[in-house]
Scaffold this motif. Structure first.
Motif, PDB file in Angstrom:
ATOM      1  N   ALA A 126       0.840  -1.201   0.000  1.00 12.14           N
ATOM      2  CA  ALA A 126       0.000   0.000   0.000  1.00 12.14           C
ATOM      3  C   ALA A 126       0.875   1.251   0.000  1.00 12.14           C
ATOM      4  CB  ALA A 126      -0.926  -0.007   1.212  1.00 12.14           C
ATOM      5  N   ARG A 127       1.939   1.220   0.804  1.00 14.38           N
ATOM      6  CA  ARG A 127       2.866   2.354   0.870  1.00 14.38           C
ATOM      7  C   ARG A 127       3.436   2.641  -0.514  1.00 14.38           C
ATOM      8  NH1 ARG A 127       7.227   1.312   5.254  1.00 14.38           N
ATOM      9  NH2 ARG A 127       5.597   2.118   6.612  1.00 14.38           N
ATOM     10  N   GLU A 128       3.826   1.564  -1.206  1.00  9.94           N
ATOM     11  CA  GLU A 128       4.399   1.690  -2.552  1.00  9.94           C
ATOM     12  C   GLU A 128       3.396   2.280  -3.531  1.00  9.94           C
ATOM     13  OE1 GLU A 128       6.868  -2.160  -2.873  1.00  9.94           O
ATOM     14  OE2 GLU A 128       5.886  -1.854  -4.840  1.00  9.94           O
ATOM     15  N   THR A 129       2.173   1.741  -3.508  1.00  9.46           N
ATOM     16  CA  THR A 129       1.132   2.203  -4.434  1.00  9.46           C
ATOM     17  C   THR A 129       0.837   3.685  -4.192  1.00  9.46           C
ATOM     18  OG1 THR A 129       0.146   0.004  -4.354  1.00  9.46           O
ATOM     19  CG2 THR A 129      -1.223   1.762  -5.260  1.00  9.46           C
ATOM     20  N   LEU A 130       0.680   4.056  -2.929  1.00 15.91           N
ATOM     21  CA  LEU A 130       0.338   5.446  -2.585  1.00 15.91           C
ATOM     22  C   LEU A 130       1.463   6.387  -3.005  1.00 15.91           C
ATOM     23  CD1 LEU A 130      -1.231   4.615   0.882  1.00 15.91           C
ATOM     24  CD2 LEU A 130      -2.467   5.740  -1.004  1.00 15.91           C
ATOM     25  N   ALA A 131       2.709   5.941  -2.835  1.00 17.07           N
ATOM     26  CA  ALA A 131       3.848   6.782  -3.223  1.00 17.07           C
ATOM     27  C   ALA A 131       3.903   6.911  -4.747  1.00 17.07           C
ATOM     28  CB  ALA A 131       5.143   6.198  -2.679  1.00 17.07           C
ATOM     29  N   ARG A 132       3.706   5.793  -5.424  1.00 19.83           N
ATOM     30  CA  ARG A 132       3.754   5.797  -6.895  1.00 19.83           C
ATOM     31  C   ARG A 132       2.710   6.728  -7.479  1.00 19.83           C
ATOM     32  NH1 ARG A 132       0.880   2.489 -10.154  1.00 19.83           N
ATOM     33  NH2 ARG A 132       0.467   0.987  -8.512  1.00 19.83           N
ATOM     34  N   LEU A 133       1.540   6.778  -6.840  1.00 17.66           N
ATOM     35  CA  LEU A 133       0.448   7.602  -7.362  1.00 17.66           C
ATOM     36  C   LEU A 133       0.507   9.047  -6.835  1.00 17.66           C
ATOM     37  CD1 LEU A 133      -2.445   4.965  -7.137  1.00 17.66           C
ATOM     38  CD2 LEU A 133      -1.165   5.635  -9.181  1.00 17.66           C
ATOM     39  N   GLY A 134       1.497   9.333  -6.006  1.00 15.42           N
ATOM     40  CA  GLY A 134       1.721  10.722  -5.584  1.00 15.42           C
ATOM     41  C   GLY A 134       0.858  11.211  -4.433  1.00 15.42           C
ATOM     42  N   TYR A 135       0.414  10.298  -3.582  1.00 14.32           N
ATOM     43  CA  TYR A 135      -0.390  10.708  -2.412  1.00 14.32           C
ATOM     44  C   TYR A 135       0.540  11.137  -1.267  1.00 14.32           C
ATOM     45  CZ  TYR A 135      -4.571   8.903  -4.653  1.00 14.32           C
ATOM     46  OH  TYR A 135      -5.621   8.699  -5.505  1.00 14.32           O
ATOM     47  N   THR A 136       1.073  12.363  -1.381  1.00 16.06           N
ATOM     48  CA  THR A 136       2.097  12.796  -0.426  1.00 16.06           C
ATOM     49  C   THR A 136       1.531  13.122   0.961  1.00 16.06           C
ATOM     50  OG1 THR A 136       1.843  14.997  -1.355  1.00 16.06           O
ATOM     51  CG2 THR A 136       3.691  13.686  -2.174  1.00 16.06           C
ATOM     52  N   ASN A 137       0.237  13.316   1.084  1.00 11.06           N
ATOM     53  CA  ASN A 137      -0.320  13.614   2.420  1.00 11.06           C
ATOM     54  C   ASN A 137      -0.864  12.368   3.121  1.00 11.06           C
ATOM     55  OD1 ASN A 137      -2.562  13.344   0.767  1.00 11.06           O
ATOM     56  ND2 ASN A 137      -3.758  14.905   1.848  1.00 11.06           N
ATOM     57  N   VAL A 138      -0.546  11.197   2.582  1.00 10.60           N
ATOM     58  CA  VAL A 138      -0.918   9.952   3.264  1.00 10.60           C
ATOM     59  C   VAL A 138       0.340   9.363   3.904  1.00 10.60           C
ATOM     60  CG1 VAL A 138      -1.890   7.630   3.049  1.00 10.60           C
ATOM     61  CG2 VAL A 138      -2.772   9.483   1.612  1.00 10.60           C
ATOM     62  N   HIS A 139       0.276   9.166   5.216  1.00 12.68           N
ATOM     63  CA  HIS A 139       1.410   8.645   5.970  1.00 12.68           C
ATOM     64  C   HIS A 139       1.086   7.230   6.408  1.00 12.68           C
ATOM     65  CE1 HIS A 139       2.480  12.877   5.949  1.00 12.68           C
ATOM     66  NE2 HIS A 139       1.223  13.088   6.312  1.00 12.68           N
ATOM     67  N   THR A 140       1.987   6.294   6.117  1.00  6.01           N
ATOM     68  CA  THR A 140       1.690   4.889   6.392  1.00  6.01           C
ATOM     69  C   THR A 140       2.577   4.357   7.510  1.00  6.01           C
ATOM     70  OG1 THR A 140       3.280   4.168   4.732  1.00  6.01           O
ATOM     71  CG2 THR A 140       1.010   4.446   3.987  1.00  6.01           C
ATOM     72  N   ARG A 141       2.047   3.404   8.228  1.00  3.11           N
ATOM     73  CA  ARG A 141       2.815   2.755   9.289  1.00  3.11           C
ATOM     74  C   ARG A 141       2.421   1.286   9.310  1.00  3.11           C
ATOM     75  NH1 ARG A 141       3.060   5.207  15.347  1.00  3.11           N
ATOM     76  NH2 ARG A 141       4.776   6.366  14.434  1.00  3.11           N
ATOM     77  N   ILE A 142       3.410   0.429   9.615  1.00  3.35           N
ATOM     78  CA  ILE A 142       3.114  -0.995   9.757  1.00  3.35           C
ATOM     79  C   ILE A 142       3.176  -1.335  11.242  1.00  3.35           C
ATOM     80  CG2 ILE A 142       3.940  -3.325   9.221  1.00  3.35           C
ATOM     81  CD1 ILE A 142       4.935  -2.041   6.508  1.00  3.35           C
ATOM     82  N   GLY A 143       2.097  -1.875  11.758  1.00  4.94           N
ATOM     83  CA  GLY A 143       2.057  -2.208  13.180  1.00  4.94           C
ATOM     84  C   GLY A 143       0.619  -2.402  13.616  1.00  4.94           C
ATOM     85  N   ASP A 144       0.429  -2.538  14.930  1.00  2.86           N
ATOM     86  CA  ASP A 144      -0.916  -2.740  15.460  1.00  2.86           C
ATOM     87  C   ASP A 144      -1.619  -1.390  15.606  1.00  2.86           C
ATOM     88  OD1 ASP A 144      -3.236  -3.408  16.692  1.00  2.86           O
ATOM     89  OD2 ASP A 144      -2.303  -4.492  18.367  1.00  2.86           O
ATOM     90  N   GLY A 145      -2.656  -1.221  14.813  1.00  2.00           N
ATOM     91  CA  GLY A 145      -3.370   0.052  14.791  1.00  2.00           C
ATOM     92  C   GLY A 145      -4.120   0.368  16.074  1.00  2.00           C
ATOM     93  N   HIS A 146      -4.307  -0.644  16.915  1.00  2.00           N
ATOM     94  CA  HIS A 146      -5.060  -0.391  18.151  1.00  2.00           C
ATOM     95  C   HIS A 146      -4.322   0.577  19.076  1.00  2.00           C
ATOM     96  CE1 HIS A 146      -7.547  -4.341  17.691  1.00  2.00           C
ATOM     97  NE2 HIS A 146      -7.568  -3.557  16.637  1.00  2.00           N
ATOM     98  N   ALA A 147      -3.030   0.725  18.859  1.00  2.00           N
ATOM     99  CA  ALA A 147      -2.256   1.684  19.653  1.00  2.00           C
ATOM    100  C   ALA A 147      -2.403   3.096  19.106  1.00  2.00           C
ATOM    101  CB  ALA A 147      -0.777   1.282  19.665  1.00  2.00           C
ATOM    102  N   GLY A 148      -3.005   3.220  17.941  1.00  2.00           N
ATOM    103  CA  GLY A 148      -3.136   4.531  17.309  1.00  2.00           C
ATOM    104  C   GLY A 148      -1.780   5.067  16.867  1.00  2.00           C
TER     105      GLY A 148
END
Ligand code: SAH
Length: 222
Positions: A126-148
């Protein structure tokens, strides 16, 4: 290459999206927010699905994205997005990046999108796709989202697209006063109710159970 295997042009995909988005304007569950409709039209869903499923990308149906995960049908993505009432200065947190499609739909509607995925290969893709398509205001993280995402908090809105057993407290803590949260509630592998919640006086209060059902997130296909 047989005609069935021939790649579909971006233009053809766009025409198909136009037809699909036009249908969102009518009937029960219709979308009225023109900004949301424009974001649905602008977001190339086919870029977020596996290549062998691109032909189906502009149909209003959920699709498997691998690792036993599914992305919701576009009408539900549009509906959830509208219910979040995204504003141009908002910071939004998404739990369950999946393909990155929901994050991409939110991107033109808000200031910043923070999105967390627990399955590493999905998060990386997803990070790759978003970067390739130029979504610069989307920040990605890999981990347990329950921690926010405490460093980026507080958020104007939180959208949870996996279904935890209970609302994780960090997500409540990281929501702004008056902020909105959408979260599916219900048994795994079964239809889930979508709850719309709001933070009032530091507490999370239920606004509504939305009149649509959330499709279970496991596809059984890899
Ligand atoms: N919003 C996604 C679809 C999400 S499917 C899209 O637009 O494509 C739900 C996703 O939530 C799956 O990718 C799953 O791996 C992820 N997930 C499940 N539990 C999670 C958790 N605790 N933290 C972060 N992501 C989680």
């Amino acid at each position: 290459m047989s005609p069935l295997e021939a790649p579909i042009s971006d233009e053809t995909h766009r025409t198909a999206r136009e037809r699909l988005v036009e249908r969102f304007r009518h009937g029960p569950g219709a979308i009225h927010d023109e900004r949301v409709l424009a974001a649905m039209l602008a977001t190339p869903r086919h870029e977020f699905v596996p290549e062998n499923l691109r032909r189906d990308a502009n149909r209003d149906s959920p699709l498997p994205i691998g690792h036993r995960q599914t992305i919701s049908q576009p009408s539900l993505v549009a509906y959830m997005t509208e219910q979040l009432r995204p504003g141009p200065t908002d910071r939004v947190l998404e739990i369950g990046t999946g393909s990155g499609y929901q994050a991409a739909v939110l991107a033109p509607l808000v200031a910043e999108v923070y999105t967390i995925e627990i399955v590493e290969p999905l998060g990386r893709q997803a990070r790759e796709t978003l970067a390739r398509l130029g979504y610069t205001n989307v920040h990605t993280r890999i981990g347990d989202g329950h921690a926010g995402w405490p460093e980026a908090a507080p958020f104007d809105a939180v959208i949870v697209t996996c279904a935890p057993d209970a609302i994780p407290q960090p997500l409540i803590d990281q929501l702004k006063e008056g902020g909105r949260m959408i979260i599916p509630v219900g048994p795994q592998n079964d239809l889930q109710d979508l709850y719309l919640l709001e933070k009032r006086g530091g507490e999370i209060v239920r606004q509504a159970i939305l009149p649509v059902r959330f499709v279970p997130m496991t596809s059984g296909k890899d």
